[in-house]
Design a protein around this motif. Sequence first.
Motif, PDB file in Angstrom:
ATOM      1  N   VAL A 164      55.364 -10.210  18.852  1.00 34.27           N
ATOM      2  CA  VAL A 164      54.863 -11.039  20.267  1.00 34.27           C
ATOM      3  C   VAL A 164      55.388 -12.352  19.904  1.00 34.27           C
ATOM      4  O   VAL A 164      55.215 -13.138  18.600  1.00 34.27           O
ATOM      5  CB  VAL A 164      53.381 -11.062  20.279  1.00 34.27           C
ATOM      6  N   LYS A 165      56.009 -12.933  20.825  1.00 32.70           N
ATOM      7  CA  LYS A 165      56.491 -14.317  20.774  1.00 32.70           C
ATOM      8  C   LYS A 165      55.308 -15.319  20.443  1.00 32.70           C
ATOM      9  O   LYS A 165      54.289 -15.179  21.534  1.00 32.70           O
ATOM     10  CB  LYS A 165      57.310 -14.659  21.994  1.00 32.70           C
ATOM     11  N   ALA A 166      55.590 -16.207  19.692  1.00 28.83           N
ATOM     12  CA  ALA A 166      54.395 -17.452  19.690  1.00 28.83           C
ATOM     13  C   ALA A 166      54.737 -18.239  20.962  1.00 28.83           C
ATOM     14  O   ALA A 166      55.758 -18.571  21.147  1.00 28.83           O
ATOM     15  CB  ALA A 166      54.654 -18.119  18.436  1.00 28.83           C
ATOM     16  N   GLU A 167      53.563 -18.747  21.332  1.00 30.41           N
ATOM     17  CA  GLU A 167      53.692 -19.448  22.632  1.00 30.41           C
ATOM     18  C   GLU A 167      53.930 -21.061  22.104  1.00 30.41           C
ATOM     19  O   GLU A 167      53.543 -21.298  20.973  1.00 30.41           O
ATOM     20  CB  GLU A 167      52.428 -19.818  23.419  1.00 30.41           C
ATOM     21  N   ASN A 168      54.879 -21.596  22.820  1.00 29.82           N
ATOM     22  CA  ASN A 168      55.303 -22.838  22.436  1.00 29.82           C
ATOM     23  C   ASN A 168      54.764 -24.004  23.517  1.00 29.82           C
ATOM     24  O   ASN A 168      55.630 -24.377  24.389  1.00 29.82           O
ATOM     25  CB  ASN A 168      56.652 -23.177  22.072  1.00 29.82           C
ATOM     26  N   PHE A 169      53.474 -24.307  23.616  1.00 31.31           N
ATOM     27  CA  PHE A 169      52.987 -25.047  24.765  1.00 31.31           C
ATOM     28  C   PHE A 169      53.740 -26.432  24.533  1.00 31.31           C
ATOM     29  O   PHE A 169      53.581 -26.713  23.610  1.00 31.31           O
ATOM     30  CB  PHE A 169      51.365 -24.985  24.688  1.00 31.31           C
ATOM     31  N   THR A 170      53.678 -27.094  25.728  1.00 27.74           N
ATOM     32  CA  THR A 170      54.143 -28.507  25.885  1.00 27.74           C
ATOM     33  C   THR A 170      52.684 -29.305  25.485  1.00 27.74           C
ATOM     34  O   THR A 170      51.505 -28.802  25.974  1.00 27.74           O
ATOM     35  CB  THR A 170      54.407 -28.969  27.210  1.00 27.74           C
ATOM     36  N   ASP A 171      53.026 -30.451  25.293  1.00 27.02           N
ATOM     37  CA  ASP A 171      51.796 -31.303  25.131  1.00 27.02           C
ATOM     38  C   ASP A 171      50.749 -31.428  26.291  1.00 27.02           C
ATOM     39  O   ASP A 171      49.528 -31.235  26.269  1.00 27.02           O
ATOM     40  CB  ASP A 171      52.030 -32.675  24.782  1.00 27.02           C
ATOM     41  N   GLN A 172      51.358 -31.320  27.502  1.00 25.50           N
ATOM     42  CA  GLN A 172      50.713 -31.725  28.815  1.00 25.50           C
ATOM     43  C   GLN A 172      49.866 -30.314  29.070  1.00 25.50           C
ATOM     44  O   GLN A 172      48.658 -30.263  29.485  1.00 25.50           O
ATOM     45  CB  GLN A 172      51.662 -31.694  30.027  1.00 25.50           C
ATOM     46  N   LEU A 209      40.061 -23.091  22.128  1.00 23.38           N
ATOM     47  CA  LEU A 209      40.988 -23.409  20.970  1.00 23.38           C
ATOM     48  C   LEU A 209      41.145 -22.355  19.998  1.00 23.38           C
ATOM     49  O   LEU A 209      42.464 -22.122  19.595  1.00 23.38           O
ATOM     50  CB  LEU A 209      40.438 -24.661  20.360  1.00 23.38           C
ATOM     51  N   ILE A 210      40.238 -21.229  20.177  1.00 24.46           N
ATOM     52  CA  ILE A 210      40.560 -20.012  19.109  1.00 24.46           C
ATOM     53  C   ILE A 210      41.720 -19.281  20.001  1.00 24.46           C
ATOM     54  O   ILE A 210      42.590 -18.773  19.304  1.00 24.46           O
ATOM     55  CB  ILE A 210      39.352 -19.414  19.112  1.00 24.46           C
ATOM     56  N   SER A 211      41.602 -19.345  21.232  1.00 24.93           N
ATOM     57  CA  SER A 211      42.466 -18.424  22.076  1.00 24.93           C
ATOM     58  C   SER A 211      43.986 -19.098  21.974  1.00 24.93           C
ATOM     59  O   SER A 211      45.021 -18.474  21.852  1.00 24.93           O
ATOM     60  CB  SER A 211      41.982 -18.556  23.499  1.00 24.93           C
ATOM     61  N   ILE A 212      43.900 -20.545  22.048  1.00 26.33           N
ATOM     62  CA  ILE A 212      45.228 -21.156  21.914  1.00 26.33           C
ATOM     63  C   ILE A 212      45.909 -21.017  20.420  1.00 26.33           C
ATOM     64  O   ILE A 212      47.223 -20.705  20.413  1.00 26.33           O
ATOM     65  CB  ILE A 212      44.856 -22.750  22.206  1.00 26.33           C
ATOM     66  N   LEU A 213      45.138 -21.012  19.630  1.00 28.96           N
ATOM     67  CA  LEU A 213      45.666 -20.710  18.342  1.00 28.96           C
ATOM     68  C   LEU A 213      46.274 -19.296  18.285  1.00 28.96           C
ATOM     69  O   LEU A 213      47.361 -19.118  17.612  1.00 28.96           O
ATOM     70  CB  LEU A 213      44.375 -20.950  17.226  1.00 28.96           C
ATOM     71  N   ARG A 214      45.402 -18.318  18.649  1.00 35.23           N
ATOM     72  CA  ARG A 214      45.953 -17.039  18.672  1.00 35.23           C
ATOM     73  C   ARG A 214      47.331 -16.875  19.476  1.00 35.23           C
ATOM     74  O   ARG A 214      48.375 -16.328  18.783  1.00 35.23           O
ATOM     75  CB  ARG A 214      44.904 -16.086  19.295  1.00 35.23           C
ATOM     76  N   LEU A 215      47.423 -17.492  20.536  1.00 35.77           N
ATOM     77  CA  LEU A 215      48.807 -17.634  21.282  1.00 35.77           C
ATOM     78  C   LEU A 215      49.969 -18.372  20.715  1.00 35.77           C
ATOM     79  O   LEU A 215      50.939 -17.839  20.512  1.00 35.77           O
ATOM     80  CB  LEU A 215      48.582 -18.186  22.539  1.00 35.77           C
ATOM     81  N   MET A 216      49.547 -19.257  19.875  1.00 39.30           N
ATOM     82  CA  MET A 216      50.350 -20.185  19.207  1.00 39.30           C
ATOM     83  C   MET A 216      50.916 -19.543  17.727  1.00 39.30           C
ATOM     84  O   MET A 216      51.933 -19.746  17.301  1.00 39.30           O
ATOM     85  CB  MET A 216      50.078 -21.418  18.848  1.00 39.30           C
ATOM     86  N   PHE A 217      49.873 -18.849  17.214  1.00 44.35           N
ATOM     87  CA  PHE A 217      50.068 -18.427  15.958  1.00 44.35           C
ATOM     88  C   PHE A 217      49.519 -16.732  15.887  1.00 44.35           C
ATOM     89  O   PHE A 217      48.374 -16.426  15.274  1.00 44.35           O
ATOM     90  CB  PHE A 217      49.281 -18.994  14.856  1.00 44.35           C
TER      91      PHE A 217
END
Length: 344
Positions: A4-12, A247-255
């Motif tokens: 699964v690709k790690a999300e690379n969200f922009t700061d915005q 933030l838990i969801s964001i972490l799962r998506l980024m990592f």
Amino acid sequence: MGFVKAENFTDQELLNFIKDDSYNEYLAKKADKVRQEIYGKDVYVRGLIEFTNFCKNDCYYCGIRKSNSNIERYRLSFDEILMCAKIGYKLGYRTFVLQGGEDLSYKDEDICKIVEEIKKIHPDCAITLSIGERSKKSYKKFFEAGADRFLLREESSSKDHYYKIHPKEMSFENRRKALFDLKEIGFQVGGGFMVDSPYQTDEDLISDLRFLQKLKPDMIGIGPYLSQHDTPFKNMKNGSYKKTLRLISILRLMFPYCLIPATTALGTINPFGREEGLKAGANVLMPNLSPTSYRELYSLYDNKICTGDEAAECRNCLELRIKKAGYNIVTHRGDVSFYKKMYE
Ligand code: 5AD
Ligand code: FES
């Protein structure tokens, strides 16, 4: 299991997600899907042994800080620690987390002896240390003694903010360095931070996420800041429950591969916090194995849950909760997915 690709969200993008409560469901759905791909419905359990509440540091937010003269201090004896591990092993735990304040009365050799002995009795178990900052040389000794993992939350990756929540005697640089040292030595490493710790801005949170991208940890622990009545921050507002879930969801998506606990702090701020944490993308629970007579004394923050429950009660309660939420408890060591390598 797939890639699964790690999300690379922009700061915005991150800023929008962090600010807005209406993203919770969207992020949780995406995150749960990613977790499902890599870890299925598995939830890893770690038996937590809080073996000392002595601490040489004075973090402004923490109830066991050295200046708090209102708490009774304790140390578990060598035999008490081994007993916790034995009870934990019988209950099916295959990871023990030895957590404590920064208590230098435990010399490196003492820590090594504890690690060696637990490993000798339970060779199929992993040992995680969470004992704060020591020198690289000391960390190396712990690793050689058999410790597998190390938890050390960076707490804040923004220097300004770090010194708003820690006294100047502590070192922002050293904390970050310690994490890289641990990694270099070969530990599986865990970082993390509190959500809404006093003076934290959304930009600070973004810098935490960027720091974690550099560190590439195996584990990330986050929980809401919760006030403790004997600290300088006693009047500061508790962190946001929904923001923590986001933030838990964001972490799962980024990592995607990371081991992310639904923490006790999350379970304290909301009675279903741990279940909701799992649904938002977390996949680890860390129930307490310390003897109940000491539990109240490890009071990092007020109203901490499970302080009255015997280890076996916690185990049963968790099993029921996890099953009800639709997940299964795993009783092997539960190392980070081998797929982590693909993200490096
Ligand atoms: N509220 C929430 N979490 C806290 N911790 C310490 N004090 C508090 C508090 N008041 C967290 C820190 C530490 C971890 C063991 O507990 O992030 O790294
Ligand atoms: Fe002990 Fe912060 S008060 S490490």
